[in-house]
Design a protein around this motif. Structure first.
Motif, PDB file in Angstrom:
ATOM      1  N   THR A   1      34.253  42.498 -63.588  1.00  0.00           N
ATOM      2  CA  THR A   1      34.222  42.741 -62.230  1.00  0.00           C
ATOM      3  C   THR A   1      36.189  42.250 -62.051  1.00  0.00           C
ATOM      4  OG1 THR A   1      33.731  40.957 -61.440  1.00  0.00           O
ATOM      5  CG2 THR A   1      31.914  43.207 -61.386  1.00  0.00           C
TER       6      THR A   1
ATOM      7  N   LYS B   1      38.763  44.851 -60.468  1.00  0.00           N
ATOM      8  CA  LYS B   1      37.685  46.404 -59.685  1.00  0.00           C
ATOM      9  C   LYS B   1      37.148  45.673 -58.126  1.00  0.00           C
ATOM     10  CE  LYS B   1      35.696  48.207 -63.985  1.00  0.00           C
ATOM     11  NZ  LYS B   1      36.369  47.066 -64.756  1.00  0.00           N
TER      12      LYS B   1
ATOM     13  N   LYS C   1      36.175  46.949 -56.021  1.00  0.00           N
ATOM     14  CA  LYS C   1      34.044  47.190 -55.232  1.00  0.00           C
ATOM     15  C   LYS C   1      33.765  46.657 -55.803  1.00  0.00           C
ATOM     16  CE  LYS C   1      31.054  50.622 -56.146  1.00  0.00           C
ATOM     17  NZ  LYS C   1      30.874  52.428 -56.134  1.00  0.00           N
TER      18      LYS C   1
END
Length: 183
Positions: free
Chosen positions: A111, A114, A116
């Motif tokens: 993650t 990223k 999001k």
């Protein structure tokens, strides 16, 4: 009848050829041969080949090449990725499972790059477009299955099975890194 047999045989060959190109058989990936095959494994059978060509998600089709690039090989048929459950499931991984499934050679996802999936962000009603088995290397994730509404926590050392079509809300509690197998 001979003409019909020829057409069916030609269709089978074309379907397998298309699958071979899509899953990377020509790029060094060798499907398992000494273990019994099931629909989630890459197979030369017509039924599986047709399924993969008709239903294959690009991420699933590209997975064998990533596995091979990471050092994975299921040529011998004794180790390699398998589905652990057909339902959403979180389970602590044993060292023998990690070795048997060759998890160390699965591709890695994180993650960290990223936005999001940043810590504290929640993705609501994410539907899995394919099946996935993940092994958590670091971090923590809260999953709230739409079917139960009950939060479940995924921790370091867990396998988590996300079946195709599974819908849940996801909240990253700590930055995640995991190995993954797509099917």
């Amino acid at each position: 009848q001979n003409a019909t047999h020829h057409i069916i045989s030609t269709m089978k060959t074309a379907t397998f050829t298309a699958l071979s190109l899509l899953v990377g058989v020509s790029n060094g990936f060798t499907p398992p041969t000494s273990r019994p095959l099931s629909c989630h494994q890459y197979s030369s059978s017509t039924t599986t080949a047709q399924y993969a060509v008709e239903e294959g998600h690009p991420a699933v089709i590209g997975w064998p090449e990533k596995y091979s690039e990471g050092g994975g090989s299921i040529d011998d048929g004794t180790t390699g990725p398998e589905i652990l459950s057909t339902e959403f499931q979180i389970q602590n991984a044993s060292s023998s499972q990690l070795q048997q499934l060759d998890v160390e050679n699965w591709p890695t996802w994180t993650t960290s790059d990223k936005p999001k999936w940043g810590v504290g962000n929640q993705v609501v009603d994410k539907e899995m477009p394919y099946g996935e088995l993940s092994y958590v290397l670091s971090g923590k994730l809260e999953i709230i299955p739409q079917s139960t509404g009950v939060p479940e926590i995924v921790n370091v050392g867990d396998f988590v099975t996300f079946p195709k079509g599974f819908v849940a809300s996801w909240k990253v509690l700590e930055e995640l890194t995991w190995h993954y197998y797509l099917y």
